[in-house]
Write an enzyme that holds these catalytic residues in place. Structure first.
Site, PDB file in Angstrom:
ATOM      1  N   GLU A 215       0.833  -1.204   0.000  1.00  0.00           N
ATOM      2  CA  GLU A 215       0.000   0.000   0.000  1.00  0.00           C
ATOM      3  C   GLU A 215       0.869   1.257   0.000  1.00  0.00           C
ATOM      4  OE1 GLU A 215      -4.126  -1.553   2.036  1.00  0.00           O
ATOM      5  OE2 GLU A 215      -2.817  -0.344   3.311  1.00  0.00           O
TER       6      GLU A 215
ATOM      7  N   ASN B 244      -0.001  -5.656   3.265  1.00  0.00           N
ATOM      8  CA  ASN B 244      -0.967  -6.618   3.786  1.00  0.00           C
ATOM      9  C   ASN B 244      -0.562  -7.993   3.286  1.00  0.00           C
ATOM     10  OD1 ASN B 244      -2.617  -4.807   5.223  1.00  0.00           O
ATOM     11  ND2 ASN B 244      -3.560  -4.155   3.320  1.00  0.00           N
TER      12      ASN B 244
ATOM     13  N   ARG C  21      -1.730 -10.971   2.850  1.00  0.00           N
ATOM     14  CA  ARG C  21      -2.905 -11.854   2.708  1.00  0.00           C
ATOM     15  C   ARG C  21      -3.653 -11.442   1.442  1.00  0.00           C
ATOM     16  NH1 ARG C  21      -6.687  -7.768   3.756  1.00  0.00           N
ATOM     17  NH2 ARG C  21      -5.981  -6.290   5.322  1.00  0.00           N
TER      18      ARG C  21
HETATM   19  P1  ADP Z   1      -8.329  -4.630   2.797  1.00  0.00           P
HETATM   20  O1  ADP Z   1      -6.993  -4.024   3.085  1.00  0.00           O
HETATM   21  O2  ADP Z   1      -8.311  -5.998   2.242  1.00  0.00           O
HETATM   22  O3  ADP Z   1      -9.221  -3.704   2.116  1.00  0.00           O
HETATM   23  P2  ADP Z   1      -9.451  -4.089   5.336  1.00  0.00           P
HETATM   24  O4  ADP Z   1      -8.403  -3.180   5.861  1.00  0.00           O
HETATM   25  O5  ADP Z   1     -10.782  -3.571   5.024  1.00  0.00           O
HETATM   26  O6  ADP Z   1      -8.894  -4.945   4.165  1.00  0.00           O
HETATM   27  O7  ADP Z   1      -9.573  -5.328   6.338  1.00  0.00           O
HETATM   28  C1  ADP Z   1     -10.177  -6.529   5.919  1.00  0.00           C
HETATM   29  C2  ADP Z   1     -10.829  -7.137   7.098  1.00  0.00           C
HETATM   30  O8  ADP Z   1      -9.878  -7.481   8.061  1.00  0.00           O
HETATM   31  C3  ADP Z   1     -11.790  -6.223   7.795  1.00  0.00           C
HETATM   32  O9  ADP Z   1     -12.818  -7.027   8.307  1.00  0.00           O
HETATM   33  C4  ADP Z   1     -10.947  -5.602   8.897  1.00  0.00           C
HETATM   34  O10 ADP Z   1     -11.767  -5.184   9.958  1.00  0.00           O
HETATM   35  C5  ADP Z   1     -10.074  -6.768   9.269  1.00  0.00           C
HETATM   36  N1  ADP Z   1      -8.715  -6.432   9.722  1.00  0.00           N
HETATM   37  C6  ADP Z   1      -7.650  -6.144   8.972  1.00  0.00           C
HETATM   38  N2  ADP Z   1      -6.552  -5.993   9.703  1.00  0.00           N
HETATM   39  C7  ADP Z   1      -6.918  -6.181  10.982  1.00  0.00           C
HETATM   40  C8  ADP Z   1      -6.221  -6.177  12.237  1.00  0.00           C
HETATM   41  N3  ADP Z   1      -4.911  -5.949  12.349  1.00  0.00           N
HETATM   42  N4  ADP Z   1      -6.937  -6.407  13.358  1.00  0.00           N
HETATM   43  C9  ADP Z   1      -8.243  -6.659  13.266  1.00  0.00           C
HETATM   44  N5  ADP Z   1      -8.945  -6.709  12.131  1.00  0.00           N
HETATM   45  C10 ADP Z   1      -8.302  -6.472  11.004  1.00  0.00           C
HETATM   46  P1  ADP Z   2      -4.440   0.003   8.131  1.00  0.00           P
HETATM   47  O1  ADP Z   2      -3.402  -0.982   8.560  1.00  0.00           O
HETATM   48  O2  ADP Z   2      -5.434   0.272   9.189  1.00  0.00           O
HETATM   49  O3  ADP Z   2      -5.011  -0.313   6.803  1.00  0.00           O
HETATM   50  P2  ADP Z   2      -2.799   2.035   6.816  1.00  0.00           P
HETATM   51  O4  ADP Z   2      -1.442   2.358   7.300  1.00  0.00           O
HETATM   52  O5  ADP Z   2      -2.909   1.204   5.602  1.00  0.00           O
HETATM   53  O6  ADP Z   2      -3.636   1.383   7.999  1.00  0.00           O
HETATM   54  O7  ADP Z   2      -3.596   3.384   6.595  1.00  0.00           O
HETATM   55  C1  ADP Z   2      -4.969   3.372   6.303  1.00  0.00           C
HETATM   56  C2  ADP Z   2      -5.378   4.690   5.647  1.00  0.00           C
HETATM   57  O8  ADP Z   2      -5.072   5.801   6.494  1.00  0.00           O
HETATM   58  C3  ADP Z   2      -4.663   4.990   4.358  1.00  0.00           C
HETATM   59  O9  ADP Z   2      -5.289   4.370   3.257  1.00  0.00           O
HETATM   60  C4  ADP Z   2      -4.743   6.499   4.295  1.00  0.00           C
HETATM   61  O10 ADP Z   2      -6.012   6.916   3.831  1.00  0.00           O
HETATM   62  C5  ADP Z   2      -4.612   6.885   5.739  1.00  0.00           C
HETATM   63  N1  ADP Z   2      -3.196   7.164   6.074  1.00  0.00           N
HETATM   64  C6  ADP Z   2      -2.309   6.301   6.617  1.00  0.00           C
HETATM   65  N2  ADP Z   2      -1.100   6.882   6.793  1.00  0.00           N
HETATM   66  C7  ADP Z   2      -1.226   8.153   6.342  1.00  0.00           C
HETATM   67  C8  ADP Z   2      -0.335   9.285   6.258  1.00  0.00           C
HETATM   68  N3  ADP Z   2       0.929   9.212   6.685  1.00  0.00           N
HETATM   69  N4  ADP Z   2      -0.825  10.441   5.736  1.00  0.00           N
HETATM   70  C9  ADP Z   2      -2.113  10.536   5.327  1.00  0.00           C
HETATM   71  N5  ADP Z   2      -2.989   9.532   5.390  1.00  0.00           N
HETATM   72  C10 ADP Z   2      -2.562   8.342   5.886  1.00  0.00           C
HETATM   73 MG    MG Z   3      -3.974  -0.477   5.037  1.00  0.00          MG
END
Ligand code: ADP
Ligand code: ADP
Ligand code: MG
Length: 453
Positions: free
Chosen positions: A275, A290, A292
């Site tokens: 990402e 991610n 998975r």
């Molecule tokens: P994707 O990155 O595939 O779009 P999401 O961020 O929406 O996925 O997460 C996919 C599913 O996994 C969701 O149901 C989200 O709540 C769950 N999920 C992802 N990472 C975690 C985590 N570290 N802890 C708990 N739930 C998670």
């Molecule tokens: P998660 O593990 O919950 O998916 P991410 O690190 O992928 O968390 O971040 C989820 C979302 O949060 C990103 O898609 C973006 O929209 C926002 N985000 C994360 N980091 C930043 C950043 N440094 N600046 C701005 N937006 C961010």
């Molecule tokens: Mg993410």
């Protein structure tokens, strides 16, 4: 040889895996909670075993029960889907030690990428740009303030173990920082059992653009292009599309190469996603990997013609990827809308309950991945996503028109869903023009009267 797979998940992704296995001639074992007896994946799998109560801690998160079920039914492999145990390095290790193939990367890759701060350091060494931020987790509030000032506000505080859009707080100055820092730590501790946090520059109005990776166990790493997932609410994706309307072919090439380097740095195997966020100038920064299959994988399948779940299974069986980067061709445009059982007009409050009439759209270029049907009761214990609608067309305009048409046909009676919201977004000039950033949805919601959806 993989002849039988246990699916350690529920909902639409469990069904998606059943379907891939059927086509490959592989037998399936569904494991399910007491709340999921009615679920379509339980009905359609070759065998099913109940592993516990409705709460995921009592069933889908119970590695011991899942491994016992695998041993009783004599499966060769476990597919973890997304969420639940999919990114749990210990579970992957336990599977391997019981001689059951975990369909995903090796546990050491999960460990590296599962700690978002270690992930940053790992890819940075492989020359992949990361968001300016702290080198590793934050030791104390005083140290954190120094780093925040050096980076410059606004900054974002993130849990090293974060996921699912949770565990992130934004701070605009020293005063709000101190407050948000303590909230972020407490939340991280409570949600992920790990209070460790790190800091990144908060990039204003970026795009979320991610690259799909496939890597085999013989060292070949390929990327399958990007998905633009900028339409987000509270850092959770709502709409995803491929290709991104923002990327130029030069930027796509550079990001694709960086994504491959990031996966190689974790000695990655199987399907995964790198990402990035991309600013208005086209500067891109790694945010996480991610390890998975992802919710939005179908848009990549539609534009590449590659079945990602089948590839995951083949890779786990030790097969070599039968393609090279140059063989991967991208055709047309695909878009996915997440259909959630939520009421968008009432602050997205979950709307579980029994579906009355259910009619899914079809026709040329339309795909529905969902486990629900007429008379199905949505349990209140899990994620509110009940399906994904995917539309494909020769170009973005056709794909968007087809999506709107399909949303208009989709009937889900008895509960509230995000369908009306998706129709409103698909009618919005900013979205249609391909200009949505991660700030878009909040702005759209603030100027759109809720009775429009
Ligand atoms: P994707 O990155 O595939 O779009 P999401 O961020 O929406 O996925 O997460 C996919 C599913 O996994 C969701 O149901 C989200 O709540 C769950 N999920 C992802 N990472 C975690 C985590 N570290 N802890 C708990 N739930 C998670
Ligand atoms: P998660 O593990 O919950 O998916 P991410 O690190 O992928 O968390 O971040 C989820 C979302 O949060 C990103 O898609 C973006 O929209 C926002 N985000 C994360 N980091 C930043 C950043 N440094 N600046 C701005 N937006 C961010
Ligand atoms: Mg993410």
């Amino acid at each position: 040889m993989i002849q039988k797979i246990l699916i350690a998940n529920r909902g639409e992704i469990a069904l998606r895996i059943v379907r891939a296995c059927r086509e490959l001639g592989i037998k399936t074992l569904a494991v399910y909670s007491e709340a999921d007896v009615q679920s379509l994946h339980v009905q359609l799998a070759d065998e099913a075993i109940c592993i516990g109560g409705p709460k995921s801690e009592d069933s889908y998160m119970r590695a011991d029960r899942i491994i016992s079920a695998a041993e009783i039914a004599d499966v060769d492999a476990i597919h973890p889907g997304y969420g639940f145990l999919s990114e749990n390095a210990k579970f992957a290790e336990q599977c391997e030690s019981c001689n059951i193939k975990f369909i995903g990367p090796k546990s050491h890759s999960i460990k590296i990428m599962g700690d978002k701060s270690v992930a940053r350091e790992t890819v940075r060494k492989a020359n992949v740009p990361t968001v300016p931020g702290s080198d590793g987790p934050i030791e104390s509030e005083a140290a954190a303030v120094k780093i925040a000032r050096k980076i410059g506000y606004p900054i974002i505080i993130k849990a090293v173990a974060g996921g699912g859009g949770r565990g992130m707080r934004i701070a605009h100055n020293d005063v709000s920082f101190a407050k948000e820092y303590h909230i972020a730590r407490a939340e991280a501790e409570k949600t992920f059992g790990n209070g460790s946090v790190y800091i990144e520059k908060f990039v204003q109005n970026p795009r979320h653009i991610e690259f799909q990776i496939l890597a085999d166990s013989h060292g070949k790493v390929l990327h399958l292009g990007e998905r633009d997932c900028s339409v987000q609410r509270r850092h959770q994706k709502l709409i995803e599309e491929s290709p991104s309307p923002f990327l130029t072919s030069d930027l796509r090439k550079r990001m694709g190469k960086a994504a491959v380097r990031a996966a190689e740095a974790a000695e990655y195997e199987n399907a995964g996603t790198i990402e990035f966020i991309v600013d208005a100038k086209g500067e891109f920064y790694f945010i996480e990997m991610n390890t998975r299959i992802q919710v939005e994988h179908p848009v990549t399948e539609e534009v590449t013609g590659i079945d990602l779940i089948k590839e995951q299974i083949r890779i786990a069986a030790g097969e070599k990827l039968n393609m090279d980067q140059k063989d991967i061709e991208f055709r047309g445009h695909a878009i996915e809308c997440r259909i959630n059982a939520e009421d968008p007009a009432r602050n997205f409050i979950p709307s579980p309950g029994t579906i009355g009439l259910y009619y899914a759209p079809g026709g040329h270029g339309v795909r529905v991945d969902s486990h629900v049907y007429s008379g199905y009761t949505i349990p209140s214990y899990y994620d509110s996503m009940i399906g994904k609608l995917i539309a494909y067309g020769d170009n973005r305009k056709t794909a968007l028109e087809r999506m709107y048409r399909a949303l208009s046909e989709y009937l889900i009676r008895g509960i509230k869903t995000t369908i009306p919201l998706h129709k409103a977004i698909l009618s919005d000039p900013i979205f249609i023009a391909g200009k949505a950033t991660t700030a878009y949805l909040e702005e759209f919601l603030s100027r759109t009267p809720p009775d429009l959806f």
